[in-house]
Design an enzyme around this catalytic site. Structure first.
Site, PDB file in Angstrom:
ATOM      1  N   GLY A 107       0.829  -1.214   0.000  1.00  0.00           N
ATOM      2  CA  GLY A 107       0.000   0.000   0.000  1.00  0.00           C
ATOM      3  C   GLY A 107       0.860   1.260   0.000  1.00  0.00           C
ATOM      4  O   GLY A 107       0.560   2.228  -0.715  1.00  0.00           O
TER       5      GLY A 107
ATOM      6  N   LEU B 122      -5.706  -7.148  -5.033  1.00  0.00           N
ATOM      7  CA  LEU B 122      -4.391  -7.777  -5.111  1.00  0.00           C
ATOM      8  C   LEU B 122      -4.372  -9.148  -4.471  1.00  0.00           C
ATOM      9  O   LEU B 122      -4.778  -9.299  -3.309  1.00  0.00           O
ATOM     10  CB  LEU B 122      -3.407  -6.908  -4.339  1.00  0.00           C
ATOM     11  CG  LEU B 122      -2.752  -5.846  -5.184  1.00  0.00           C
ATOM     12  CD1 LEU B 122      -2.029  -4.865  -4.312  1.00  0.00           C
ATOM     13  CD2 LEU B 122      -1.787  -6.510  -6.142  1.00  0.00           C
TER      14      LEU B 122
ATOM     15  N   TYR C  90      -4.532 -18.869   2.829  1.00  0.00           N
ATOM     16  CA  TYR C  90      -4.348 -17.570   2.172  1.00  0.00           C
ATOM     17  C   TYR C  90      -4.784 -17.664   0.705  1.00  0.00           C
ATOM     18  O   TYR C  90      -5.470 -16.785   0.189  1.00  0.00           O
ATOM     19  CB  TYR C  90      -2.867 -17.199   2.273  1.00  0.00           C
ATOM     20  CG  TYR C  90      -2.489 -15.861   1.709  1.00  0.00           C
ATOM     21  CD1 TYR C  90      -2.824 -14.686   2.369  1.00  0.00           C
ATOM     22  CD2 TYR C  90      -1.773 -15.769   0.511  1.00  0.00           C
ATOM     23  CE1 TYR C  90      -2.456 -13.451   1.859  1.00  0.00           C
ATOM     24  CE2 TYR C  90      -1.397 -14.541   0.002  1.00  0.00           C
ATOM     25  CZ  TYR C  90      -1.742 -13.388   0.677  1.00  0.00           C
ATOM     26  OH  TYR C  90      -1.370 -12.171   0.167  1.00  0.00           O
TER      27      TYR C  90
ATOM     28  N   LYS D 152      -7.668 -15.563  -1.310  1.00  0.00           N
ATOM     29  CA  LYS D 152      -7.332 -14.718  -2.458  1.00  0.00           C
ATOM     30  C   LYS D 152      -8.100 -15.160  -3.714  1.00  0.00           C
ATOM     31  O   LYS D 152      -8.469 -14.334  -4.543  1.00  0.00           O
ATOM     32  CB  LYS D 152      -5.816 -14.735  -2.693  1.00  0.00           C
ATOM     33  CG  LYS D 152      -5.050 -13.981  -1.620  1.00  0.00           C
ATOM     34  CD  LYS D 152      -5.437 -12.511  -1.628  1.00  0.00           C
ATOM     35  CE  LYS D 152      -4.731 -11.687  -0.586  1.00  0.00           C
ATOM     36  NZ  LYS D 152      -5.137 -10.272  -0.612  1.00  0.00           N
TER      37      LYS D 152
ATOM     38  N   ASN E 193       6.263 -13.321  -5.497  1.00  0.00           N
ATOM     39  CA  ASN E 193       6.786 -12.955  -4.162  1.00  0.00           C
ATOM     40  C   ASN E 193       7.387 -11.545  -4.188  1.00  0.00           C
ATOM     41  O   ASN E 193       8.199 -11.242  -5.060  1.00  0.00           O
ATOM     42  CB  ASN E 193       7.867 -13.955  -3.734  1.00  0.00           C
ATOM     43  CG  ASN E 193       7.284 -15.319  -3.396  1.00  0.00           C
ATOM     44  OD1 ASN E 193       6.329 -15.768  -4.031  1.00  0.00           O
ATOM     45  ND2 ASN E 193       7.847 -15.977  -2.400  1.00  0.00           N
TER      46      ASN E 193
ATOM     47  N   TRP F  56      15.992 -21.933   5.868  1.00  0.00           N
ATOM     48  CA  TRP F  56      15.016 -23.016   6.007  1.00  0.00           C
ATOM     49  C   TRP F  56      14.940 -23.895   4.760  1.00  0.00           C
ATOM     50  O   TRP F  56      15.104 -23.419   3.634  1.00  0.00           O
ATOM     51  CB  TRP F  56      13.617 -22.450   6.247  1.00  0.00           C
ATOM     52  CG  TRP F  56      13.468 -21.712   7.532  1.00  0.00           C
ATOM     53  CD1 TRP F  56      14.359 -21.658   8.570  1.00  0.00           C
ATOM     54  CD2 TRP F  56      12.355 -20.901   7.915  1.00  0.00           C
ATOM     55  NE1 TRP F  56      13.859 -20.876   9.575  1.00  0.00           N
ATOM     56  CE2 TRP F  56      12.642 -20.399   9.205  1.00  0.00           C
ATOM     57  CE3 TRP F  56      11.147 -20.555   7.303  1.00  0.00           C
ATOM     58  CZ2 TRP F  56      11.756 -19.571   9.882  1.00  0.00           C
ATOM     59  CZ3 TRP F  56      10.270 -19.734   7.971  1.00  0.00           C
ATOM     60  CH2 TRP F  56      10.573 -19.250   9.249  1.00  0.00           C
TER      61      TRP F  56
HETATM   62  O1  GFB Z   1       9.032 -16.324   1.271  1.00  0.00           O
HETATM   63  P1  GFB Z   1       8.461 -17.594   1.798  1.00  0.00           P
HETATM   64  O2  GFB Z   1       8.137 -17.622   3.246  1.00  0.00           O
HETATM   65  O3  GFB Z   1       7.173 -17.893   0.953  1.00  0.00           O
HETATM   66  O4  GFB Z   1       9.494 -18.808   1.542  1.00  0.00           O
HETATM   67  P2  GFB Z   1       6.559 -18.949  -0.068  1.00  0.00           P
HETATM   68  C1  GFB Z   1      10.076 -19.022   0.297  1.00  0.00           C
HETATM   69  C2  GFB Z   1      11.085 -20.154   0.386  1.00  0.00           C
HETATM   70  O5  GFB Z   1      12.204 -19.713   1.148  1.00  0.00           O
HETATM   71  C3  GFB Z   1      10.590 -21.428   1.055  1.00  0.00           C
HETATM   72  C4  GFB Z   1      12.551 -20.688   2.110  1.00  0.00           C
HETATM   73  O6  GFB Z   1      11.114 -22.562   0.351  1.00  0.00           O
HETATM   74  C5  GFB Z   1      11.222 -21.346   2.444  1.00  0.00           C
HETATM   75  O7  GFB Z   1      11.427 -22.627   3.044  1.00  0.00           O
HETATM   76  N1  GFB Z   1      13.238 -20.053   3.253  1.00  0.00           N
HETATM   77  C6  GFB Z   1      14.518 -20.266   3.596  1.00  0.00           C
HETATM   78  C7  GFB Z   1      12.700 -19.196   4.138  1.00  0.00           C
HETATM   79  N2  GFB Z   1      14.832 -19.588   4.716  1.00  0.00           N
HETATM   80  C8  GFB Z   1      13.718 -18.911   5.073  1.00  0.00           C
HETATM   81  C9  GFB Z   1      13.428 -18.039   6.157  1.00  0.00           C
HETATM   82  O8  GFB Z   1      14.244 -17.745   7.020  1.00  0.00           O
HETATM   83  N3  GFB Z   1      12.165 -17.510   6.187  1.00  0.00           N
HETATM   84  C10 GFB Z   1      11.230 -17.796   5.238  1.00  0.00           C
HETATM   85  N4  GFB Z   1      10.019 -17.232   5.327  1.00  0.00           N
HETATM   86  N5  GFB Z   1      11.470 -18.657   4.218  1.00  0.00           N
HETATM   87  C11 GFB Z   1       4.490 -17.581   0.658  1.00  0.00           C
HETATM   88  C12 GFB Z   1       3.084 -17.930   1.047  1.00  0.00           C
HETATM   89  O9  GFB Z   1       5.030 -18.776   0.229  1.00  0.00           O
HETATM   90  O10 GFB Z   1       4.575 -16.693  -0.413  1.00  0.00           O
HETATM   91  C13 GFB Z   1       2.212 -16.742   1.101  1.00  0.00           C
HETATM   92  O11 GFB Z   1       3.102 -18.677   2.232  1.00  0.00           O
HETATM   93  C14 GFB Z   1       2.405 -15.798  -0.060  1.00  0.00           C
HETATM   94  O12 GFB Z   1       0.898 -17.176   1.177  1.00  0.00           O
HETATM   95  C15 GFB Z   1       3.853 -15.525  -0.330  1.00  0.00           C
HETATM   96  O13 GFB Z   1       1.798 -16.326  -1.205  1.00  0.00           O
HETATM   97  C16 GFB Z   1       4.091 -14.718  -1.569  1.00  0.00           C
HETATM   98  O14 GFB Z   1       6.885 -18.499  -1.456  1.00  0.00           O
HETATM   99  O15 GFB Z   1       6.886 -20.352   0.217  1.00  0.00           O
END
Ligand code: GFB
Length: 329
Positions: free
Chosen positions: A26, A114, A145, A149, A174, A211
């Site tokens: 936003g 969005l 989610y 959406k 993303n 992760w």
């Molecule tokens: O960005 P992220 O949380 O979203 O994770 P998603 C993307 C990838 O990065 C995954 C890895 O394979 C995670 O396992 N990763 C590695 C990590 N280290 C980390 C860390 O420290 N933190 C996080 N967060 N990830 C989200 C959706 O999915 O994408 C939402 O859950 C939304 O609903 C968003 O659509 C755009 O791409 O997996």
């Protein structure tokens, strides 16, 4: 077919309500709209709870915007999605129904909703086209989610079909950039890795934790690019089908972690924690439709990460190496 309106929508002099102006998206939309000669309307959380139908309807009747950009949502990374299913489903459904229905009642001329490319099936063909929607099972970590959406984009389609409302939707890949949420557990991968690499650098650690396996691939779009694409769609798009927004480039999480380490200036290694979920194996958006509408991404990942890290440094007094929580926008 790509539906361009007979005449572009004129934003000049219009009143535009940016719902969710304090969030990363936003705020970027409000910054970008600042160049369009329109009046920007906002409502803080203490003034308006966007999940409350009556309150939203009353606010919209009073404010009478011509345009609504629905950038408000409960969002988070893979772990936040997986561990707070009720909030991700309820908050997002409630915001969408309140704002879309309220906008219809208030005679809003154009609304842009969005979503996210996680609406597509977990194993959709790559790159994912708009027509792949609802052709297979969703990724379990973010199904709540995604369902919300999908309901939101269907609401826009339904109000267009039944009432002739010019409501459109866009599905960005993303996102990252200035104003992101920095929290080692709850945020998306880019802010989480920036935070962890930065802390590792300050602590002179050998490695920082990443992760999963590092194998999944993701496409990342800078939020200023997104805002530019959204303004383009407001002016040049009017049809039922949603529009993907991305860069066309993907990287593995391992490559991303190395790029983040370089950006931050951390010389150590990365340590993969395979007990954490990988999520979708790939999520590359097909953006041919957006290209036909005349828009392409202009910010590459390397320079985008630098601008994200610069923003983090300017706001990082609260995010030192010993702090457990994170920095939220
Ligand atoms: O960005 P992220 O949380 O979203 O994770 P998603 C993307 C990838 O990065 C995954 C890895 O394979 C995670 O396992 N990763 C590695 C990590 N280290 C980390 C860390 O420290 N933190 C996080 N967060 N990830 C989200 C959706 O999915 O994408 C939402 O859950 C939304 O609903 C968003 O659509 C755009 O791409 O997996």
């Amino acid at each position: 077919m790509t539906a361009m309106p007979e005449r572009p929508f004129n934003l000049d002099g219009s009143r535009v309500f940016v719902a969710g102006h304090r969030g990363m998206v936003g705020a970027a939309v409000a910054r970008r709209l600042g160049r369009e000669g329109c009046e920007i309307l906002t409502a803080g959380r203490n003034e308006l709870d966007l999940r409350r139908q009556d309150a939203v309807e009353a606010w919209l009747q009073r404010a009478r915007p011509d345009v609504v950009v629905l950038a408000a949502a409960t969002v988070g990374g893979i772990l936040a999605n997986d561990s707070r299913p009720a909030e991700f489903l309820y908050d997002n459904l409630a915001i969408e129904t309140a704002v879309v229905h309220g906008a219809h009642l208030a005679g809003v001329k154009k609304l842009l909703f969005l979503g996210s490319t996680c609406i597509y099936p977990r194993l959709a063909p790559q790159p994912m086209k708009e027509e792949h929607l609802l052709t297979g099972p969703l990724e379990p970590t973010n199904q709540w989610y995604a369902v919300a959406k999908i309901a939101g984009l269907k609401l826009c389609e339904a109000y267009r079909r039944q009432y002739g409302c010019d409501f459109i939707s866009a599905m960005p890949t993303n996102l990252y950039g200035p104003g992101d949420t920095y929290d080692a557990r709850a945020s998306h991968v880019i802010p989480a890795l920036i935070l962890k690499a930065h802390r590792a650098k300050l602590a002179r650690a050998d490695s920082f934790e990443v992760w999963g396996t590092g194998a999944p691939k993701r496409e990342f779009l800078h939020v200023d690019d997104l805002a530019d694409a959204l303004v383009h769609l407001l002016v040049h798009y009017s049809a039922e089908e949603t529009v993907n927004i991305g860069t066309g480039e993907e990287v593995s999480i391992k490559q991303l972690a190395e790029l983040v380490a370089k950006t931050v200036g951390f010389a150590g290694s990365v340590a993969f924690d395979a007990t954490k979920p990988d999520g979708s194996p790939r999520k590359l958006a097909d953006c041919a439709k957006l290209a036909r509408l005349g828009w392409r991404s202009g910010i590459d990942l390397k320079s985008g990460l630098k601008s994200a890290y610069d923003w983090f440094l300017a706001h990082s007094e609260k995010a030192g190496p010993l702090r457990e929580g994170g920095l939220t926008s």
